[in-house]
Design a protein around this motif. Structure first.
Motif, mmCIF file in Angstrom:
data_model
loop_
_atom_site.group_PDB
_atom_site.id
_atom_site.type_symbol
_atom_site.label_atom_id
_atom_site.label_comp_id
_atom_site.label_asym_id
_atom_site.label_seq_id
_atom_site.Cartn_x
_atom_site.Cartn_y
_atom_site.Cartn_z
ATOM 1 N N THR A 1 0.836 -1.197 0.000
ATOM 2 C CA THR A 1 0.000 0.000 0.000
ATOM 3 C C THR A 1 0.874 1.252 0.000
ATOM 4 O O THR A 1 1.897 1.324 0.677
ATOM 5 N N ASN A 2 0.437 2.234 -0.754
ATOM 6 C CA ASN A 2 1.176 3.483 -0.930
ATOM 7 C C ASN A 2 1.065 4.339 0.324
ATOM 8 O O ASN A 2 -0.036 4.673 0.747
ATOM 9 N N ASN A 3 2.179 4.692 0.926
ATOM 10 C CA ASN A 3 2.154 5.663 2.007
ATOM 11 C C ASN A 3 3.560 6.122 2.336
ATOM 12 O O ASN A 3 4.540 5.686 1.724
ATOM 13 N N THR A 4 3.654 7.011 3.341
ATOM 14 C CA THR A 4 4.897 7.653 3.734
ATOM 15 C C THR A 4 5.250 7.204 5.149
ATOM 16 O O THR A 4 4.363 6.969 5.967
ATOM 17 N N ILE A 5 6.548 7.102 5.449
ATOM 18 C CA ILE A 5 6.935 6.672 6.795
ATOM 19 C C ILE A 5 6.673 7.779 7.806
ATOM 20 O O ILE A 5 5.957 7.587 8.783
ATOM 21 N N MET A 6 7.270 8.965 7.599
ATOM 22 C CA MET A 6 7.092 10.079 8.526
ATOM 23 C C MET A 6 6.475 11.264 7.808
ATOM 24 O O MET A 6 7.012 11.730 6.790
ATOM 25 N N GLY B 1 5.589 3.914 -3.235
ATOM 26 C CA GLY B 1 4.836 5.049 -3.757
ATOM 27 C C GLY B 1 5.049 6.378 -3.067
ATOM 28 O O GLY B 1 5.056 7.414 -3.721
ATOM 29 N N GLY B 2 5.199 6.397 -1.753
ATOM 30 C CA GLY B 2 5.260 7.656 -1.014
ATOM 31 C C GLY B 2 6.668 8.133 -0.746
ATOM 32 O O GLY B 2 7.552 8.029 -1.600
ATOM 33 N N HIS B 3 6.871 8.663 0.433
ATOM 34 C CA HIS B 3 8.164 9.221 0.831
ATOM 35 C C HIS B 3 8.644 8.535 2.106
ATOM 36 O O HIS B 3 7.844 7.981 2.869
ATOM 37 N N ALA B 4 9.937 8.601 2.350
ATOM 38 C CA ALA B 4 10.430 8.231 3.673
ATOM 39 C C ALA B 4 10.063 9.332 4.666
ATOM 40 O O ALA B 4 9.512 9.067 5.729
ATOM 41 N N ILE B 5 10.365 10.581 4.300
ATOM 42 C CA ILE B 5 9.999 11.735 5.121
ATOM 43 C C ILE B 5 9.338 12.772 4.226
ATOM 44 O O ILE B 5 9.920 13.187 3.222
ATOM 45 N N ASP B 6 8.146 13.180 4.588
ATOM 46 C CA ASP B 6 7.483 14.319 3.957
ATOM 47 C C ASP B 6 7.622 15.494 4.917
ATOM 48 O O ASP B 6 6.951 15.549 5.946
#
Length: 367
Positions: free
Chosen positions: A110-115, A135-140
């Motif tokens: 599933t697409n998401n970001t860690i922080m 899909g996402g970022h490690a840190i946004d």
């Protein structure tokens, strides 16, 4: 007296999503009583919903503490979805040190970001490993004033949809509509005063993962708001699938003493054309804008592939200006640097700079 909260005292045992998540969150909630240090001992902990970290928290993980995402959500954020945060006045003064945050992307697709960290001052992240994001970022890092990342590893990325080429390991972001859906006002608060140093960006070696496409950068903007005082120093980028660093409409920025190995591209510095990112806070289109004052110094580019080692690009009638490119080392390749609509460029003492491609360039000085 310093308040220290060991997550095991609050029920976290390791290997159980419910007790691990509740135990860590209860420890983090101790920040409501005043500054706190939360400690996560050695072990593997399963995270089943987004943890919330509050202001004046130091979160320390044992070097062999691993948090594994077991849900479709992010792993850690510094705000609540239904609360409004403006400017830099959200939960700040946060330090995160050590351990591994594993998004589990080789099995959890599933697409998401860690922080997801937004609307805050003074966020510091040291010696953390980020793994296997889909899909996402490690840190946004969205709407931060004072953001420091040191000695971290960013390992493993996959884009199942084929539409997330632009996902950066570290997204330097701005609070605009659609840019940061986790929480907070879309009030144009931009990230500034950033130092990212001594980090590694590459592959994790886990099945079905690859290196990141982009390591550090921005892809959203607003009229008359500039990323500024961004410094990227002494990092290693290996095997990335796009430009490793993308800087968008920024001022007083530097990329120094980094190594780029087997990446498709190196550094890209972009203006903003007329369109979705040239709107002001009232959604009026005010036209494109460019950045100024960029230093690229003492970087090494090894086997850059389909794109340039350095690309400086503007659009329409605006021009990026005051570009300083000093003491870099390039492989002997055919297209080292490309300038499109730029002015006041200074090149000095760059080794193996065999090709400079220019289009509508004013005042380029090469020594």
């Amino acid at each position: 007296m310093m308040n220290i909260a060991n997550v095991k005292r609050y029920g976290a045992k390791g290997g159980c999503g419910l007790t691990d998540t509740i135990g860590i969150q209860l420890a983090l909630l101790q920040a409501k009583k005043g500054p706190v240090t939360v400690y996560i001992p050695k072990g593997v902990y399963h995270i089943i919903y987004e943890l919330i970290i509050y202001e004046n928290t130091t979160l320390i993980l044992h070097d062999e503490a691993i948090l594994i995402r077991k849900s479709p959500t992010a792993m850690l954020k510094n705000g609540h979805k239904f609360k409004k945060y403006y400017g830099y006045d959200g939960h700040g003064n946060i330090n995160i040190i050590g351990g591994t945050f594993d998004a589990n992307g080789h099995t959890n697709n599933t697409n998401n970001t860690i922080m997801s960290i937004g609307h805050a001052r003074n966020i510091q992240i040291h010696n953390v490993t980020f793994k296997n994001v889909v899909g996402g970022h490690a840190i946004d890092a969205c709407g931060l004033d004072g953001f420091y990342v040191d000695d971290c590893k960013f390992l493993g990325f996959r884009d199942d949809s084929g539409t997330r080429l632009f996902s950066e390991a570290i997204q330097i972001d701005i609070q605009t509509e659609g840019a940061f859906p986790k929480f907070g006002a879309t009030d144009g608060t931009i990230t500034k005063n950033v130092l990212i140093e001594n980090c590694y960006f590459g592959n994790s070696g886990d099945p079905n993962m690859s290196a990141w496409n982009r390591a550090i950068g921005s892809h959203a903007s607003m009229y008359d708001v500039f990323y500024e005082n961004i410094h990227i120093h002494n990092n290693t980028f290996e095997g990335l699938g796009d430009f490793a660093v993308t800087l968008l409409k920024s001022k007083e920025t530097s990329v120094t003493h980094n190594t780029f190995i087997d990446c498709e591209g190196g550094i890209r510095y972009l203006a903003v054309p007329t369109g979705k990112y040239s709107l002001d806070i009232n959604k009026l289109d005010r036209g494109g804008q460019a950045g100024s004052t960029l230093l690229i110094e003492n970087n090494t580019f090894k086997n850059i592939k389909s794109k340039q080692s350095i690309l400086i690009k503007s659009y329409e009638k605006v021009m990026n200006k005051d570009i300083y490119i000093y003491n870099n080392h390039f492989d002997d390749i055919s297209d080292n640097i490309k300038f499109i609509k730029a002015t006041d460029i200074y090149l000095l003492n760059n080794k193996n700079l065999t090709c400079i491609n220019k289009d509508k360039v004013d005042r380029l000085i090469q020594i």
